[in-house]
Design a protein around this motif. Structure first.
Motif, mmCIF file in Angstrom:
data_model
loop_
_atom_site.group_PDB
_atom_site.id
_atom_site.type_symbol
_atom_site.label_atom_id
_atom_site.label_comp_id
_atom_site.label_asym_id
_atom_site.label_seq_id
_atom_site.Cartn_x
_atom_site.Cartn_y
_atom_site.Cartn_z
ATOM 1 N N SER A 100 -69.042 50.806 -19.768
ATOM 2 C CA SER A 100 -68.460 50.525 -18.458
ATOM 3 C C SER A 100 -68.291 49.036 -18.166
ATOM 4 C CB SER A 100 -69.332 51.165 -17.366
ATOM 5 O OG SER A 100 -69.319 52.570 -17.489
ATOM 6 N N VAL A 101 -68.333 48.214 -19.204
ATOM 7 C CA VAL A 101 -68.146 46.779 -19.025
ATOM 8 C C VAL A 101 -66.993 46.333 -19.907
ATOM 9 C CG1 VAL A 101 -69.179 44.519 -19.491
ATOM 10 C CG2 VAL A 101 -70.503 46.268 -18.300
ATOM 11 N N ALA A 102 -66.146 45.475 -19.391
ATOM 12 C CA ALA A 102 -64.944 45.038 -20.110
ATOM 13 C C ALA A 102 -65.294 44.351 -21.426
ATOM 14 C CB ALA A 102 -64.135 44.093 -19.235
ATOM 15 N N GLY A 103 -64.393 44.478 -22.385
ATOM 16 C CA GLY A 103 -64.623 43.960 -23.719
ATOM 17 C C GLY A 103 -64.796 42.454 -23.779
ATOM 18 N N GLU A 104 -64.255 41.727 -22.807
ATOM 19 C CA GLU A 104 -64.357 40.264 -22.857
ATOM 20 C C GLU A 104 -65.691 39.740 -22.342
ATOM 21 O OE1 GLU A 104 -62.029 41.276 -19.021
ATOM 22 O OE2 GLU A 104 -62.118 41.961 -21.109
ATOM 23 N N VAL A 105 -66.532 40.607 -21.762
ATOM 24 C CA VAL A 105 -67.828 40.156 -21.260
ATOM 25 C C VAL A 105 -68.738 39.819 -22.435
ATOM 26 C CG1 VAL A 105 -69.911 40.838 -19.997
ATOM 27 C CG2 VAL A 105 -67.650 41.488 -19.134
ATOM 28 N N SER A 106 -69.348 38.653 -22.390
ATOM 29 C CA SER A 106 -70.252 38.237 -23.459
ATOM 30 C C SER A 106 -71.488 37.593 -22.862
ATOM 31 C CB SER A 106 -69.558 37.254 -24.411
ATOM 32 O OG SER A 106 -69.217 36.063 -23.722
ATOM 33 N N TRP A 107 -72.544 37.531 -23.653
ATOM 34 C CA TRP A 107 -73.776 36.872 -23.236
ATOM 35 C C TRP A 107 -74.407 36.222 -24.456
ATOM 36 C CZ3 TRP A 107 -75.726 34.779 -19.229
ATOM 37 C CH2 TRP A 107 -77.079 34.470 -19.152
ATOM 38 N N ASN A 108 -74.780 34.980 -24.299
ATOM 39 C CA ASN A 108 -75.341 34.200 -25.408
ATOM 40 C C ASN A 108 -74.435 34.217 -26.632
ATOM 41 O OD1 ASN A 108 -77.612 33.390 -23.963
ATOM 42 N ND2 ASN A 108 -78.844 35.130 -24.649
ATOM 43 N N GLY A 109 -73.124 34.150 -26.381
ATOM 44 C CA GLY A 109 -72.163 34.077 -27.460
ATOM 45 C C GLY A 109 -71.863 35.384 -28.158
ATOM 46 N N GLU A 110 -72.363 36.496 -27.633
ATOM 47 C CA GLU A 110 -72.161 37.801 -28.261
ATOM 48 C C GLU A 110 -71.337 38.688 -27.341
ATOM 49 O OE1 GLU A 110 -74.972 40.837 -30.715
ATOM 50 O OE2 GLU A 110 -75.649 40.383 -28.671
ATOM 51 N N ALA A 111 -70.299 39.318 -27.886
ATOM 52 C CA ALA A 111 -69.489 40.262 -27.123
ATOM 53 C C ALA A 111 -70.324 41.507 -26.856
ATOM 54 C CB ALA A 111 -68.221 40.613 -27.881
ATOM 55 N N VAL A 112 -70.570 41.782 -25.584
ATOM 56 C CA VAL A 112 -71.510 42.835 -25.206
ATOM 57 C C VAL A 112 -71.042 44.212 -25.649
ATOM 58 C CG1 VAL A 112 -72.513 44.033 -23.226
ATOM 59 C CG2 VAL A 112 -72.522 41.538 -23.308
ATOM 60 N N ALA A 113 -69.803 44.579 -25.330
ATOM 61 C CA ALA A 113 -69.314 45.927 -25.640
ATOM 62 C C ALA A 113 -69.310 46.185 -27.138
ATOM 63 C CB ALA A 113 -67.920 46.121 -25.057
ATOM 64 N N ALA A 114 -68.900 45.195 -27.921
ATOM 65 C CA ALA A 114 -68.860 45.365 -29.373
ATOM 66 C C ALA A 114 -70.257 45.534 -29.950
ATOM 67 C CB ALA A 114 -68.165 44.165 -30.019
ATOM 68 N N ALA A 115 -71.214 44.769 -29.426
ATOM 69 C CA ALA A 115 -72.595 44.887 -29.908
ATOM 70 C C ALA A 115 -73.169 46.258 -29.593
ATOM 71 C CB ALA A 115 -73.452 43.785 -29.282
ATOM 72 N N VAL A 116 -72.884 46.756 -28.394
ATOM 73 C CA VAL A 116 -73.374 48.086 -28.003
ATOM 74 C C VAL A 116 -72.787 49.156 -28.916
ATOM 75 C CG1 VAL A 116 -73.244 49.851 -26.199
ATOM 76 C CG2 VAL A 116 -73.820 47.483 -25.598
ATOM 77 N N GLU A 117 -71.491 49.099 -29.160
ATOM 78 C CA GLU A 117 -70.844 50.121 -29.977
ATOM 79 C C GLU A 117 -71.360 50.087 -31.411
ATOM 80 O OE1 GLU A 117 -68.981 53.508 -30.089
ATOM 81 O OE2 GLU A 117 -69.078 52.284 -28.271
ATOM 82 N N ALA A 118 -71.623 48.898 -31.922
ATOM 83 C CA ALA A 118 -72.152 48.784 -33.285
ATOM 84 C C ALA A 118 -73.530 49.428 -33.397
ATOM 85 C CB ALA A 118 -72.222 47.312 -33.691
ATOM 86 N N GLU A 119 -74.345 49.233 -32.378
ATOM 87 C CA GLU A 119 -75.691 49.814 -32.424
ATOM 88 C C GLU A 119 -75.630 51.328 -32.244
ATOM 89 O OE1 GLU A 119 -79.499 48.708 -33.501
ATOM 90 O OE2 GLU A 119 -77.656 47.533 -33.339
ATOM 91 N N LEU A 120 -74.711 51.808 -31.416
ATOM 92 C CA LEU A 120 -74.533 53.258 -31.275
ATOM 93 C C LEU A 120 -74.108 53.879 -32.599
ATOM 94 C CD1 LEU A 120 -72.768 53.587 -27.800
ATOM 95 C CD2 LEU A 120 -75.035 54.460 -28.417
ATOM 96 N N HIS A 121 -73.268 53.180 -33.345
ATOM 97 C CA HIS A 121 -72.844 53.667 -34.659
ATOM 98 C C HIS A 121 -74.050 53.798 -35.586
ATOM 99 C CE1 HIS A 121 -70.116 54.369 -38.000
ATOM 100 N NE2 HIS A 121 -70.797 53.463 -38.701
ATOM 101 N N ARG A 122 -74.949 52.821 -35.542
ATOM 102 C CA ARG A 122 -76.163 52.895 -36.361
ATOM 103 C C ARG A 122 -77.040 54.074 -35.935
ATOM 104 N NH1 ARG A 122 -79.952 48.567 -36.242
ATOM 105 N NH2 ARG A 122 -80.649 49.408 -38.245
#
Length: 554
Positions: A100-122
């Motif tokens: 529920s957060v836009a893809g451009e949102v990042s924190w500490n240099g990391e794209a939040v949505a992409a990081a979440v999806e990668a961990e869900l894949h794992r």
């Protein structure tokens, strides 16, 4: 801005006297359309908030209060990744865990949505491997049982969800929970399991929680006969943490360590890798459905106008009762066996979030900030504390939660259950007047003296407010929506009351003191302790020494 200086705040203070002297019966009698006007039908459930001590005048000012508190701006700031958790310098992005957060949102240099999806894949790969028998212990036998070692948000959310979704269990792996450092709980769980087929999930945001690491060390000792420490950690342990380097130092390998982030509060973390036990219990597709249900509520919260926004309305009612009307407690009463842990879960979520006395300005709050949350299964409560709800001088607003479709196939049970839920909310609303009691006793043939003596004990004042949430069916999707409803309600309450909902310094205080006191239970160095604590430790040491001496003599 001091919220107490707004016009709406002053108007609401002025309205409390009138509403305390208004009966819910009269509100319904003067507005035949009240039930329809004061309810919301959402995709997963109906929210009926008509049985509340409010009228249009109160609601106009409550909604204005929300606007003056800038609820919409704070909501948008949260979803856009602004670090609104100011005391810890972090954003509040648990909605990102369900997309529920836009893809451009990042924190500490990391794209939040992409990081979440990668961990869900794992997580998906791990769950599928486990369900297909691809994970085995040191002796080669496939894993049949998983034990989650965690405390607070690292166990209560996953356990509540698994209990709620027992009808949707998949796979042949059983999930167990150990949260208490009291060794009795771990002992009780382990004595029913086979070390060769048991996997431990060590769930800790910081991977420094003493209770969890103590249980993990004891679990490792239980497994010791199977092999060397390194092999046991490699084959029988998985970590879920925001501090993967500490998990690695403990000895759990990187491919068995699942990550979440410091922008996830523990009590809002069930959507993250902390929900791995849920994915194991109901399958990854079931876990995804849980996330999708929460995302549906996220969209409603973001898009619906305040006057039609379920989390906002529930938050406003809570603020009205606790802060203005002076009702310090709120009961959560599920009429669904599967939801028996919901009151405990919401107790943690709300009281750990809004149990604060300092405003965002760093000043002492001049008003009550959040109610005491309590409750249990409705049917059990009826035979326990509902007497208090009906006839105590204290007024306790309540949430009734039930579902249209049962989670079983037994005939007749569900109708009795729902009839009880509806009857209790009706009884709290209407009560029984003295005139009605007198008429009922007279009809039974009692004389006037007997009626006069008995009547006071049977009067129920009524006008006890409640909400009713009636789900179509308890499913992973609807449960996700229900949990997110309460999450956003808690957020809105905090915004209106101008407190930071996402830190927990009161919890940290106790942890620090316990760490300092633990060695003193052995050393007996009590020079810096208060008299009561010193006395208790001395008693403990003397009693322990006496027990040891008696055992030696025996």
């Amino acid at each position: 801005m001091d919220i107490t200086q707004t016009q709406s705040w002053r108007e609401l203070e002025a309205l409390t006297g009138r509403m305390r002297n208004t009966h819910l019966r009269d509100l319904f009698a003067t507005d035949p359309a009240r039930a329809k006007r004061y309810s919301l039908e959402l995709p997963s459930f109906l929210l009926d908030y008509s049985k509340n001590l409010v009228d249009d005048g109160v609601f106009v000012n409550l909604l204005q209060l929300a606007r003056e508190a800038e609820v919409e701006r704070w909501r948008d700031r949260m979803f856009s990744g602004v670090p609104i958790n100011r005391t810890e310098g972090r954003p509040v992005l648990h909605p990102a865990l369900r997309g529920s957060v836009a893809g451009e949102v990042s924190w500490n240099g990391e794209a939040v949505a992409a990081a979440v999806e990668a961990e869900l894949h794992r997580l998906k790969g791990f769950v599928n491997l486990l369900h297909n028998g691809g994970l085995s212990g040191c002796t080669g036998k496939p894993v049949t049982d998983v034990v989650n070692l965690g405390v607070g948000g690292s166990h209560l959310g996953p356990q509540m969800v698994i209990e709620a979704l027992r009808e949707f269990r998949k796979g042949g792996v059983d999930v167990h929970f150990v949260s208490n450092v009291d060794g009795a709980q771990l002992t009780d769980v382990l004595q029913r399991l086979d070390p060769e087929t048991t996997l431990f999930l060590v769930s800790s945001k910081t991977f420094s929680t003493l209770e969890t690491l103590t249980n993990a060390q004891s679990a490792l000792e239980w497994l010791q006969p199977l092999g060397a420490r390194e092999e046991l950690l490699r084959r029988h342990f998985v970590a879920v943490t925001a501090s993967p380097e500490r998990a690695r130092a403990f000895g759990i390998e990187a491919d068995k360590t699942f990550r979440f982030w410091d922008w996830v509060g523990g009590r809002f973390s069930v959507w993250s890798a902390i929900g791995l036990p849920v994915a194991i219990a109901v399958g990854f597709d079931g876990f995804r459905a849980l996330l999708d249900g929460a995302a549906e509520m996220d969209r409603h919260f973001q898009q619906a106008p305040l006057e039609e926004n379920a989390p906002v309305l529930m938050a406003l009612l809570s603020v009205w009762y606790c802060t203005f009307m002076g009702y310090p407690a709120h009961a959560v009463l599920p009429y669904d066996q599967a939801l028996h842990m919901l009151p405990a879960y919401l107790q943690q979520a709300e009281m750990e979030s809004n149990g604060k006395s300092t405003t965002r300005a760093g000043e002492e709050a001049a008003y009550a900030t959040g109610p005491l949350i309590w409750g249990q299964l409705g049917i059990n409560g009826q035979h326990a504390f509902y007497q208090y709800l009906h006839q105590s001088p204290a007024i306790v607003p309540a949430d009734f939660v039930g579902s249209v479709a049962p989670g079983h196939e037994l005939e007749g049970h569900h109708e009795i259950l729902l009839a009880n839920m509806l009857a209790q909310s009706q009884a709290l609303m209407n009560g029984v007047s003295r005139e009605e009691v007198v008429a009922e006793l007279t009809s039974r043939g009692l004389d006037q003296a007997e009626v006069a003596a008995m009547a006071p004990f049977k009067v129920h004042r009524g006008s006890r407010p409640s909400n009713t949430i009636l789900m179509k069916k308890l499913t992973p999707h609807s449960l996700g929506a229900l949990i997110a409803l309460y999450e956003h309600k808690i957020f809105v309450q905090g915004v209106i009351l101008q407190i930071y909902s996402f830190d927990q310094w009161g919890v940290e205080l106790g942890k620090g003191l316990a760490a300092a006191l633990q060695p003193k239970l052995e050393s007996g160095d009590l020079r810096e302790e208060d008299a009561s604590t010193a006395r208790l430790i001395e008693y403990y040491r003397q009693a322990k020494a006496g027990a040891a001496k008696a055992e030696f003599a025996g």
